[in-house]
Design a protein around this motif. Structure first.
Motif, PDB file in Angstrom:
ATOM      1  N   VAL A 666       0.838  -1.194   0.000  1.00 25.23           N
ATOM      2  CA  VAL A 666       0.000   0.000   0.000  1.00 25.23           C
ATOM      3  C   VAL A 666       0.871   1.242   0.000  1.00 25.23           C
ATOM      4  O   VAL A 666       1.965   1.257   0.578  1.00 25.23           O
ATOM      5  CB  VAL A 666      -0.957   0.001   1.225  1.00 25.23           C
ATOM      6  N   GLU A 667       0.390   2.294  -0.693  1.00 26.50           N
ATOM      7  CA  GLU A 667       0.997   3.614  -0.610  1.00 26.50           C
ATOM      8  C   GLU A 667      -0.054   4.583  -0.090  1.00 26.50           C
ATOM      9  O   GLU A 667      -1.216   4.548  -0.518  1.00 26.50           O
ATOM     10  CB  GLU A 667       1.503   4.074  -1.980  1.00 26.50           C
ATOM     11  N   GLU A 668       0.374   5.454   0.834  1.00 29.31           N
ATOM     12  CA  GLU A 668      -0.585   6.339   1.501  1.00 29.31           C
ATOM     13  C   GLU A 668       0.011   7.727   1.665  1.00 29.31           C
ATOM     14  O   GLU A 668       1.215   7.875   1.914  1.00 29.31           O
ATOM     15  CB  GLU A 668      -0.943   5.793   2.884  1.00 29.31           C
ATOM     16  N   VAL A 669      -0.849   8.721   1.555  1.00 29.19           N
ATOM     17  CA  VAL A 669      -0.503  10.083   1.934  1.00 29.19           C
ATOM     18  C   VAL A 669      -1.450  10.509   3.039  1.00 29.19           C
ATOM     19  O   VAL A 669      -2.681  10.450   2.876  1.00 29.19           O
ATOM     20  CB  VAL A 669      -0.581  11.049   0.737  1.00 29.19           C
ATOM     21  N   TYR A 670      -0.869  10.890   4.184  1.00 30.56           N
ATOM     22  CA  TYR A 670      -1.651  11.324   5.341  1.00 30.56           C
ATOM     23  C   TYR A 670      -1.744  12.836   5.316  1.00 30.56           C
ATOM     24  O   TYR A 670      -0.726  13.530   5.303  1.00 30.56           O
ATOM     25  CB  TYR A 670      -0.983  10.857   6.631  1.00 30.56           C
ATOM     26  N   GLN A 671      -2.973  13.344   5.286  1.00 31.14           N
ATOM     27  CA  GLN A 671      -3.206  14.788   5.213  1.00 31.14           C
ATOM     28  C   GLN A 671      -3.866  15.262   6.502  1.00 31.14           C
ATOM     29  O   GLN A 671      -4.900  14.717   6.908  1.00 31.14           O
ATOM     30  CB  GLN A 671      -4.125  15.128   4.038  1.00 31.14           C
ATOM     31  N   ASN A 672      -3.292  16.251   7.125  1.00 34.44           N
ATOM     32  CA  ASN A 672      -3.873  16.829   8.337  1.00 34.44           C
ATOM     33  C   ASN A 672      -4.332  18.251   8.028  1.00 34.44           C
ATOM     34  O   ASN A 672      -3.528  19.128   7.734  1.00 34.44           O
ATOM     35  CB  ASN A 672      -2.842  16.841   9.470  1.00 34.44           C
ATOM     36  N   PHE A 673      -5.656  18.466   8.054  1.00 32.36           N
ATOM     37  CA  PHE A 673      -6.226  19.775   7.729  1.00 32.36           C
ATOM     38  C   PHE A 673      -6.390  20.643   8.971  1.00 32.36           C
ATOM     39  O   PHE A 673      -6.326  21.861   8.889  1.00 32.36           O
ATOM     40  CB  PHE A 673      -7.581  19.591   7.043  1.00 32.36           C
ATOM     41  N   SER A 674      -6.689  20.011  10.098  1.00 34.02           N
ATOM     42  CA  SER A 674      -6.845  20.733  11.361  1.00 34.02           C
ATOM     43  C   SER A 674      -6.805  19.700  12.475  1.00 34.02           C
ATOM     44  O   SER A 674      -6.656  18.503  12.217  1.00 34.02           O
ATOM     45  CB  SER A 674      -8.177  21.497  11.389  1.00 34.02           C
ATOM     46  N   ASP A 675      -6.959  20.149  13.705  1.00 31.43           N
ATOM     47  CA  ASP A 675      -6.949  19.192  14.806  1.00 31.43           C
ATOM     48  C   ASP A 675      -8.249  18.380  14.868  1.00 31.43           C
ATOM     49  O   ASP A 675      -8.385  17.501  15.716  1.00 31.43           O
ATOM     50  CB  ASP A 675      -6.690  19.895  16.139  1.00 31.43           C
ATOM     51  N   TRP A 676      -9.205  18.654  13.966  1.00 31.65           N
ATOM     52  CA  TRP A 676     -10.443  17.866  13.960  1.00 31.65           C
ATOM     53  C   TRP A 676     -10.812  17.350  12.563  1.00 31.65           C
ATOM     54  O   TRP A 676     -11.889  16.791  12.377  1.00 31.65           O
ATOM     55  CB  TRP A 676     -11.605  18.678  14.533  1.00 31.65           C
ATOM     56  N   CYS A 677      -9.911  17.480  11.603  1.00 30.51           N
ATOM     57  CA  CYS A 677     -10.186  16.997  10.246  1.00 30.51           C
ATOM     58  C   CYS A 677      -8.893  16.477   9.621  1.00 30.51           C
ATOM     59  O   CYS A 677      -7.903  17.215   9.517  1.00 30.51           O
ATOM     60  CB  CYS A 677     -10.770  18.115   9.387  1.00 30.51           C
ATOM     61  N   SER A 678      -8.917  15.209   9.217  1.00 30.94           N
ATOM     62  CA  SER A 678      -7.751  14.601   8.583  1.00 30.94           C
ATOM     63  C   SER A 678      -8.210  13.583   7.551  1.00 30.94           C
ATOM     64  O   SER A 678      -9.386  13.222   7.496  1.00 30.94           O
ATOM     65  CB  SER A 678      -6.851  13.933   9.629  1.00 30.94           C
ATOM     66  N   GLN A 679      -7.265  13.114   6.748  1.00 38.34           N
ATOM     67  CA  GLN A 679      -7.609  12.174   5.681  1.00 38.34           C
ATOM     68  C   GLN A 679      -6.373  11.382   5.270  1.00 38.34           C
ATOM     69  O   GLN A 679      -5.246  11.886   5.319  1.00 38.34           O
ATOM     70  CB  GLN A 679      -8.149  12.940   4.480  1.00 38.34           C
ATOM     71  N   VAL A 680      -6.613  10.138   4.868  1.00 37.30           N
ATOM     72  CA  VAL A 680      -5.567   9.312   4.270  1.00 37.30           C
ATOM     73  C   VAL A 680      -5.975   9.029   2.836  1.00 37.30           C
ATOM     74  O   VAL A 680      -7.082   8.522   2.590  1.00 37.30           O
ATOM     75  CB  VAL A 680      -5.377   7.988   5.033  1.00 37.30           C
ATOM     76  N   VAL A 681      -5.113   9.346   1.898  1.00 40.54           N
ATOM     77  CA  VAL A 681      -5.327   9.015   0.490  1.00 40.54           C
ATOM     78  C   VAL A 681      -4.509   7.756   0.226  1.00 40.54           C
ATOM     79  O   VAL A 681      -3.292   7.742   0.437  1.00 40.54           O
ATOM     80  CB  VAL A 681      -4.893  10.154  -0.439  1.00 40.54           C
ATOM     81  N   ARG A 682      -5.165   6.707  -0.251  1.00 35.67           N
ATOM     82  CA  ARG A 682      -4.563   5.376  -0.204  1.00 35.67           C
ATOM     83  C   ARG A 682      -4.721   4.655  -1.542  1.00 35.67           C
ATOM     84  O   ARG A 682      -5.787   4.690  -2.163  1.00 35.67           O
ATOM     85  CB  ARG A 682      -5.249   4.609   0.921  1.00 35.67           C
ATOM     86  N   LEU A 683      -3.654   3.987  -1.947  1.00 33.37           N
ATOM     87  CA  LEU A 683      -3.680   3.095  -3.107  1.00 33.37           C
ATOM     88  C   LEU A 683      -3.123   1.740  -2.683  1.00 33.37           C
ATOM     89  O   LEU A 683      -1.934   1.638  -2.324  1.00 33.37           O
ATOM     90  CB  LEU A 683      -2.819   3.643  -4.249  1.00 33.37           C
ATOM     91  N   TYR A 684      -3.967   0.727  -2.692  1.00 30.54           N
ATOM     92  CA  TYR A 684      -3.490  -0.635  -2.456  1.00 30.54           C
ATOM     93  C   TYR A 684      -2.996  -1.229  -3.773  1.00 30.54           C
ATOM     94  O   TYR A 684      -3.494  -0.881  -4.857  1.00 30.54           O
ATOM     95  CB  TYR A 684      -4.616  -1.512  -1.907  1.00 30.54           C
TER      96      TYR A 684
END
Length: 996
Positions: A666-684
């Motif tokens: 898997v390859e992932e990019v972890y994005q932190n937008f704020s202390d209450w909003c985040s996201q992982v963009v993921r390709l398996y």
């Protein structure tokens, strides 16, 4: 149509002796007067299956400080009134309440009620376990909850208990797929209470309050045609004519008294009837005499309606042409059918619904996103439970882990479909109770699944169910040196599924059933996840590998922790935990490449490497400031209504802090937008889609502002105002911004007025390229400008919207500082021509996801000498890719219900939309089918006996010749979007050392 093998003859259905002498159905309808305006009074009660009070509180009548309502007293009160007067009638809807009341009755009372049903005077309408929502429900769950209620009525009352009319008087908008399902269940008509105020006003002028709804673009008419009527007053009585104990209208006084008001009430009634008749096309109109939880004291209603009928009909001697009578929806429908008119045809749906210029009921598409996900997961788990209950036979119910069956979860999921449950529009304590009942159902089904897996596999393992895997919590995998992972696939085709398990080691061996080593990686648990789970788990890493699972079966993987000293690997894991990159980055697998902006860390571009497609795609999270009302209109955003105070949302952040994890799996990019909003963009590895795992909450409200959070995608696609959403997970509907297909819209809310329910997917396209977003639960979505898509993922509001729930949508969450929600969006980029093949199969795979069951391993044999079966499939061959095994469930005590569906629309895929055939008799390896009876979609009527009323469409609508469907179980043919339902008897295949 029935089919039996020579093994014997089987009879399906209950035999009810009183039906031979009673006249139920249309034959029991009262006489009307053809030369008069016939006013059909319909005594009814609307009993929410939870809303302001829980289901139990409503049934027993407790917590009347919240709302005065006690369903048991309604039925206790109505039945004596019906028994005392043969002219009186009553309809009942919510079977979950009626079934509970029925179980408490004496046999004498039951026999009396059977007689009322046999005479058609107590009529069941709709007949589902509840009156389900239509925006936030998946078609699979709708079919199941309807079948559950209708099966109870069939077993209890036989044919006379079968409803002829669908009755959705309270859901907040109506879906086309719901009408299609009702038609396939054999209903003759459908009555609704809530449609958009502008739509209704135009219909009244055009006298199109009743029409024919052509509810499928794929099924040949009249298979999905359903006569649909809009009730004049929602589901309430005419103004001033409410005579329940909770009403304040004056009763009819016809005594020699100064209070005598007969003349005034008769005049008022005649005027009301005449005004209403102007909006309808026949000399029959309907008045709904009842409302929420009314008729606890039925005498009040019936005594006044008796007087109304008496005094209004007495005016006929003076030349009045109005005739009033007790009636039911089916009797009213019967009169409309006999009028032999042609009816205009509707092709779209009734979303979104608004009851005023700034009052769009589009917020509930997203309200309570955690409950919406739990409902979706529960239905997934129920299908697994149903299947294994059949595949293992009696041993699933009576096994080493205890006695249990699927009924508790089936009923809890049925209740969860209610239009104030999955919709997210109940009070907080009621929402908690819905979740509690689902949890109890899970417990029962875990026992069923454990029993079944032990029986089939041959090992009595200590099976465990880790329900917090989405936040990396599982005590077994965190602590154990060795364990086994059983991956069960409820789909009838093989799937690959990515497994993520919380662990504390850095090296693991994963072995497939044949002993082959499975590629795996260990990656750090993200700081996002650690923050969400708090003290509920302690894993520092996640073990990631891909499972390969056969159709309708399982694969068992053996996992062992390796104690290698690998300082390089340890340093790598630590580096991945703190790695923050600033340069332009990308992630890539065999099919896709995802590029991120070097300065903002946001998604920038997606490339489909197989099709040589490159599309600029930016994605970010925004928030709408929830309206608290304004000087012109006091409407606030709430559980039901979405109303932002501005058309432009605010970005949570203009960029994201990001870091990159790259492994072979898997390859992932972890994005932190704020202390209450985040996201992982993921390709398996091997996946043809991008996975976006978002985490939102607790939404901050310290600034005094309610917030509605969206994920927005922006592209350069030229979409001409068009976008596409699914209808309850099945057919796709075209949406056009600021437009309604059947009436001229005056748009007053440019954001909320363009929101639609998204149950499984939404997409935009041009002539060549399509961008599709799949959801893991129901959400609201739109395309507010060309080339864009947005989905609302979470809401936290500070004001009630004054639609009855009486509290703001302010969910506390686990730690009472606000709800945190985690979910997934799957992104597909493909050519317009081939997108359907991808999104159809992927959406079904997400809905019917594999179930993970874990165990420490080393359990004793189920039976002495029985081998351990590490891989299993209940099918001889996988089904064709365009065919889905929708249902495999134990039905009556000695029968099994099977539904097969074609999962493509007509013409949407070159290969997928082709007809498909299945040999039902040779499909299953676990049992032999000994007899087959084809049923309607709800399985409460034989297919060949389903004779629906015939309605004539207006000129210009296509008319198709009727076709007979033959049953050859060795050659079941399925046309696009067709579902075929079979009630079967089976005989289990004996296996060495196991037996059945």
């Amino acid at each position: 149509m029935g089919f039996s093998l020579p093994l014997g003859f089987f009879f399906f259905g209950a035999t009810v002796l009183w039906e031979t002498v009673a006249a139920c159905g249309y034959q029991s309808c009262p006489a009307t007067k053809p030369d008069m305006l016939n006013v059909h009074l319909i005594p009814h009660t609307h009993d929410d299956v939870g809303w302001l009070k829980t289901v139990d509180q409503y049934f027993f009548g407790v917590r009347n400080d919240i709302q005065h309502a006690g369903v048991q007293y309604i039925l206790d009160s109505v039945i004596p009134q019906l028994l005392a007067d043969p002219s009186k009638r009553f309809i009942y809807v919510e079977v979950v309440f009626f079934a509970r009341w029925w179980r408490l009755q004496t046999e004498d009372m039951r026999q009396a009620v059977r007689q009322l049903v046999a005479e058609g005077r107590l009529e069941f309408v709709n007949g589902g376990w509840c009156m389900n929502d239509e925006a936030s429900v998946h078609y699979s769950a709708v079919i199941d909850q309807m079948s559950l209620g209708l099966q109870f009525l069939k077993e209890t009352f036989g044919e006379c208990g079968r409803p002829r009319v669908a009755w959705h008087i309270d859901p907040f908008g109506h879906s086309r797929e719901q009408a299609s399902l009702f038609a396939q269940m054999g209903y003759d008509g459908f009555f609704v209470g809530r449609i958009d105020y502008q739509d209704k006003a135009q219909r009244e002028v055009l006298r199109e309050m009743e029409q024919l709804w052509r509810a499928s673009g794929s099924l040949n008419p009249p298979a999905a045609d359903l006569f649909t009527g809009v009730l004049p007053n929602g589901y309430n009585p005419p103004m001033s004519l409410c005579w329940d104990q909770i009403c304040s209208d004056n009763p009819i006084v016809d005594d020699d008294s100064d209070e005598n008001n007969v003349k005034n009430i008769v005049a008022y009634f005649l005027g009301t009837a005449a005004a209403q008749a102007k909006h309808y096309r026949t000399n029959h109109i309907v008045m709904t005499m009842g409302s929420d939880f009314q008729y606890e004291n039925a005498l009040l209603w019936y005594k006044n309606m008796d007087k109304l009928i008496k005094h209004v009909n007495a005016q006929q001697l003076s030349g009045s042409r109005v005739n009033v009578l007790y009636s039911t929806p089916s009797c009213y429908l019967w009169e409309l059918n006999k009028a032999n008119l042609s009816w205009s045809v509707k092709y779209d749906d009734f979303f979104p619904y608004a009851d005023g210029p700034h009052q769009f009921w589009t917020g509930y598409f997203t309200s309570r996103p955690a409950l919406k996900r739990y409902e979706r997961l529960s239905n997934n788990f129920l299908q697994v439970c149903n299947q294994l209950e059949v595949l293992a036979g009696a041993r699933a119910n009576l096994g080493p882990y205890g006695d249990a069956n699927s009924s508790r979860l089936r009923e809890a999921v049925g209740v969860a479909q209610h239009h104030d449950a999955v919709s997210g529009t109940a009070k907080q304590h009621v929402t908690n109770d819905y979740a509690k009942q689902l949890s109890a159902g899970w417990d029962a089904c875990q026992t069923v699944i454990s029993n079944a897996l032990a029986s089939i596999s041959g090992n009595k393992e200590n099976f465990m169910y880790c329900t917090y895997l989405n936040i990396s919590v599982c005590p077994l995998t965190e602590a154990s040196e060795t364990f086994m992972v059983v991956v069960y696939n409820p789909l009838a085709r093989a799937v690959g599924w990515n497994i993520r398990l919380p662990v504390n080691g850095t090296h693991y061996s994963v072995l497939a059933p044949g002993g082959q080593s499975v590629l795996n990686e260990v990656i750090p648990v993200s700081g996002f996840t650690q923050a969400v789970r708090r003290d509920r788990g302690g894993a520092i890493n996640e073990l990631v590998f891909q499972a390969s699972v056969p159709p309708l079966g399982y694969t068992t993987y053996s996992v062992s922790r390796l104690h290698k000293k690998d300082p390089v690997r340890t340093r790598l894991l630590k580096r991945l935990q703190r790695q923050h990159e600033t340069e332009q980055r990308s992630i890539q697998n065999e099919h896709l490449r995802v590029i991120f902006d070097s300065s903002t860390g946001l998604l920038k571009e997606i490339q489909n490497l197989d099709k040589s497609i490159s599309l600029p795609v930016s994605q970010n999270f925004f928030w709408y400031n929830a309206s608290t009302g304004d000087m012109e209109n006091h409407q606030a955003s709430g559980a039901y209504i979405f109303r932002p105070n501005n058309s432009e949302p605010f970005p949570i952040a203009k960029g994201a802090q990001a870091y990159h994890v790259k492994t072979q799996v898997v390859e992932e990019v972890y994005q932190n937008f704020s202390d209450w909003c985040s996201q992982v963009v993921r390709l398996y590895a091997g996946q043809p889609y991008v996975e976006l795992e978002w985490t939102v909450g607790p939404i901050p409200i310290q600034d005094g502002l309610g917030k509605e959070i969206i994920s927005r995608f922006e592209t350069n696609l030229q979409t001409a105002g068009l976008f596409y959403t699914d209808s309850n997970g099945r057919e796709i509907l075209e949406r056009r911004r600021d437009y309604r297909a059947t009436w001229n819209l005056t748009q007053t809310e440019p954001v909320a007025g363009n929101y639609y329910p998204v149950n499984s997917r939404i997409y935009i396209k041009d002539k060549k390229v399509q961008l599709t977003v799949l959801t893991d639960r129901s959400q609201g979505g739109s395309s507010l400008f060309d080339g864009s898509l947005e989905l609302m993922v979470h809401r936290r509001l500070l004001h009630d919207d004054e639609r009855g729930v009486g509290e703001p949508l302010l969910e506390p969450g686990d730690y009472y500082n606000g709800l945190v929600v985690r979910g997934r969006h799957l992104i597909l980029l493909d050519t317009t021509e081939s997108s359907a093949q991808q999104h159809r199969l992927l959406a079904q795979q997400e809905f019917m996801a594999p179930q993970l069951v874990l165990a420490p391993g080393g359990g004793p044999p189920y039976l002495p000498g029985q081998d351990n079966l590490k891989q299993f499939s209940a099918l001889h061959l996988a089904l064709p890719s365009n065919v889905h095994l929708l249902t495999l469930a134990q039905w009556e005590p000695d029968s099994v219900l099977i539904r097969l569906e074609h999962q493509f629309e007509r013409g949407e895929s070159v290969n997928g939309s082709m007809p498909a055939t299945v040999n039902l008799l040779s499909l299953f390896s676990s049992f032999n089918i000994t007899s087959v009876q084809e049923m309607n979609l709800a399985a409460n009527q034989k297919w060949e006996e389903m004779k629906r009323l015939i309605w004539q469409p207006a000129k210009g609508a296509a008319v198709w010749p009727s076709s007979d469907r033959s049953l050859d179980p060795t050659h079941i043919e399925l046309q696009p979007m067709e579902i075929r339902t079979f009630l079967t008897h089976i005989q289990y295949q004996p296996k060495p050392g196991r037996g059945f």
